[in-house]
Every structure is written in structure tokens, then in C-alpha cells.
Design a protein around this motif. Sequence first.
Motif, PDB file in Angstrom:
ATOM      1  N   LYS A   1       0.853  -1.183   0.000  1.00  0.00           N
ATOM      2  CA  LYS A   1       0.000   0.000   0.000  1.00  0.00           C
ATOM      3  C   LYS A   1       0.890   1.235   0.000  1.00  0.00           C
ATOM      4  O   LYS A   1       1.906   1.271   0.703  1.00  0.00           O
ATOM      5  CB  LYS A   1      -0.893   0.022   1.235  1.00  0.00           C
ATOM      6  CG  LYS A   1      -1.850  -1.138   1.313  1.00  0.00           C
ATOM      7  CD  LYS A   1      -2.683  -1.055   2.563  1.00  0.00           C
ATOM      8  CE  LYS A   1      -3.634  -2.224   2.640  1.00  0.00           C
ATOM      9  NZ  LYS A   1      -4.462  -2.153   3.839  1.00  0.00           N
ATOM     10  N   MET A   2       0.467   2.244  -0.763  1.00  0.00           N
ATOM     11  CA  MET A   2       1.270   3.459  -0.833  1.00  0.00           C
ATOM     12  C   MET A   2       0.385   4.642  -1.173  1.00  0.00           C
ATOM     13  O   MET A   2      -0.544   4.513  -1.971  1.00  0.00           O
ATOM     14  CB  MET A   2       2.339   3.303  -1.912  1.00  0.00           C
ATOM     15  CG  MET A   2       3.197   4.491  -2.099  1.00  0.00           C
ATOM     16  SD  MET A   2       4.407   4.190  -3.381  1.00  0.00           S
ATOM     17  CE  MET A   2       4.878   5.851  -3.733  1.00  0.00           C
ATOM     18  N   LYS A   3       0.660   5.773  -0.552  1.00  0.00           N
ATOM     19  CA  LYS A   3       0.000   7.027  -0.917  1.00  0.00           C
ATOM     20  C   LYS A   3       1.093   7.978  -1.395  1.00  0.00           C
ATOM     21  O   LYS A   3       2.027   8.273  -0.647  1.00  0.00           O
ATOM     22  CB  LYS A   3      -0.750   7.611   0.272  1.00  0.00           C
ATOM     23  CG  LYS A   3      -1.885   6.716   0.714  1.00  0.00           C
ATOM     24  CD  LYS A   3      -2.778   7.399   1.697  1.00  0.00           C
ATOM     25  CE  LYS A   3      -3.773   6.404   2.208  1.00  0.00           C
ATOM     26  NZ  LYS A   3      -5.107   6.666   1.875  1.00  0.00           N
ATOM     27  N   ARG A   4       0.971   8.368  -2.627  1.00  0.00           N
ATOM     28  CA  ARG A   4       2.051   9.165  -3.211  1.00  0.00           C
ATOM     29  C   ARG A   4       2.155  10.536  -2.543  1.00  0.00           C
ATOM     30  O   ARG A   4       1.156  11.102  -2.082  1.00  0.00           O
ATOM     31  CB  ARG A   4       1.860   9.302  -4.717  1.00  0.00           C
ATOM     32  CG  ARG A   4       0.644  10.046  -5.123  1.00  0.00           C
ATOM     33  CD  ARG A   4       0.503  10.023  -6.629  1.00  0.00           C
ATOM     34  NE  ARG A   4      -0.546  10.955  -7.011  1.00  0.00           N
ATOM     35  CZ  ARG A   4      -0.615  11.521  -8.183  1.00  0.00           C
ATOM     36  NH1 ARG A   4       0.293  11.256  -9.091  1.00  0.00           N
ATOM     37  NH2 ARG A   4      -1.588  12.352  -8.467  1.00  0.00           N
TER      38      ARG A   4
ATOM     39  N   LYS B   1       3.045  11.413   0.249  1.00  0.00           N
ATOM     40  CA  LYS B   1       2.708  11.524   1.668  1.00  0.00           C
ATOM     41  C   LYS B   1       3.710  10.790   2.556  1.00  0.00           C
ATOM     42  O   LYS B   1       3.606  10.839   3.772  1.00  0.00           O
ATOM     43  CB  LYS B   1       1.304  10.942   1.944  1.00  0.00           C
ATOM     44  CG  LYS B   1       0.205  11.550   1.124  1.00  0.00           C
ATOM     45  CD  LYS B   1       0.040  13.022   1.431  1.00  0.00           C
ATOM     46  CE  LYS B   1      -1.090  13.620   0.603  1.00  0.00           C
ATOM     47  NZ  LYS B   1      -1.036  15.068   0.570  1.00  0.00           N
TER      48      LYS B   1
ATOM     49  N   TYR C   1       3.844   7.642   2.916  1.00  0.00           N
ATOM     50  CA  TYR C   1       3.193   6.460   3.499  1.00  0.00           C
ATOM     51  C   TYR C   1       3.373   5.274   2.562  1.00  0.00           C
ATOM     52  O   TYR C   1       3.056   5.351   1.373  1.00  0.00           O
ATOM     53  CB  TYR C   1       1.693   6.724   3.699  1.00  0.00           C
ATOM     54  CG  TYR C   1       0.896   5.494   4.059  1.00  0.00           C
ATOM     55  CD1 TYR C   1       0.849   5.013   5.360  1.00  0.00           C
ATOM     56  CD2 TYR C   1       0.187   4.791   3.092  1.00  0.00           C
ATOM     57  CE1 TYR C   1       0.124   3.895   5.685  1.00  0.00           C
ATOM     58  CE2 TYR C   1      -0.541   3.669   3.406  1.00  0.00           C
ATOM     59  CZ  TYR C   1      -0.565   3.220   4.710  1.00  0.00           C
ATOM     60  OH  TYR C   1      -1.283   2.093   5.038  1.00  0.00           O
ATOM     61  N   HIS C   2       3.912   4.207   3.089  1.00  0.00           N
ATOM     62  CA  HIS C   2       3.929   2.938   2.362  1.00  0.00           C
ATOM     63  C   HIS C   2       3.987   1.812   3.378  1.00  0.00           C
ATOM     64  O   HIS C   2       4.537   1.957   4.470  1.00  0.00           O
ATOM     65  CB  HIS C   2       5.092   2.857   1.367  1.00  0.00           C
ATOM     66  CG  HIS C   2       6.443   2.959   2.015  1.00  0.00           C
ATOM     67  ND1 HIS C   2       7.157   1.854   2.395  1.00  0.00           N
ATOM     68  CD2 HIS C   2       7.178   4.033   2.352  1.00  0.00           C
ATOM     69  CE1 HIS C   2       8.285   2.242   2.939  1.00  0.00           C
ATOM     70  NE2 HIS C   2       8.326   3.570   2.928  1.00  0.00           N
TER      71      HIS C   2
END
Length: 117
Positions: A77-80, A82, A84-85
Motif C-alpha cells: 500500500k502506498m499514498k504518493r 505523503k 506512506y507505504h
Amino acid sequence: MTHAIFETGGKQYRVKEGDEIYIEKLDAEENAKIKFDKVLAVLSDKDQKIGSPLIKGASVTAKVLKSGKTKKIIVYKMKRRKGYHRKQGHRQPYSKVVIEKIALRASKPKEEKGSEE
């Protein structure tokens, strides 16, 4: 050729005698016999029996060949932009079974009541 549709582990399977299938892991040892009673339909060349929802007295007998885990899959899972991964692996447990018998118990005809005079 007789086919049966039965339910186990929240999934439905269409099988015939001799099929080897992978199903959700069962609490059974290797070479143990398992009886599946949740039979939804039995289909043959001549006849079709469809339950509503299940067929009374019908069963599918299988033999557990082995239990194990599938290959690992990666859940990423990743939020570009940000920072977050999250990376996680998962191996699904399974049981490999071979279908030995599809049984459809025929209902016995009711005995006629004769009047004795």
C-alpha cells in the motif's frame, strides 16, 4: 458423468468423482476421509437434482491428500507524496482433496396403507 455442486469454506465447487481440488484449510489429517453435506445440486446426463437451498441426504465424500500454504503474495500500500507505504506478505493455507464419491440418497417410497376388512 455425475457432477455435484457443494459448499465449503464460503465457496462453491463443481466436482466429479476423481477430481483433485484445492479448498480452504480443513481440520483433518492427511489420508482422512471428509464428508461434505452442503450439496446444492447433483447433475448427471439423465437427471438433475437442485436443492432449495440444499439437497437432503446428498453428500460428497473426499480424501485429504495434503495441507499446506500457497506461494507468498505481496500486499503493498502506498499514498504518493505523503511518505506512506506499507508492505505485507500473505500465504493462504489450503487443503488438497480428491473427490471419491458423490452420493444421492434416494427417498424411500411410502408404504401404502391398505384397509383390512
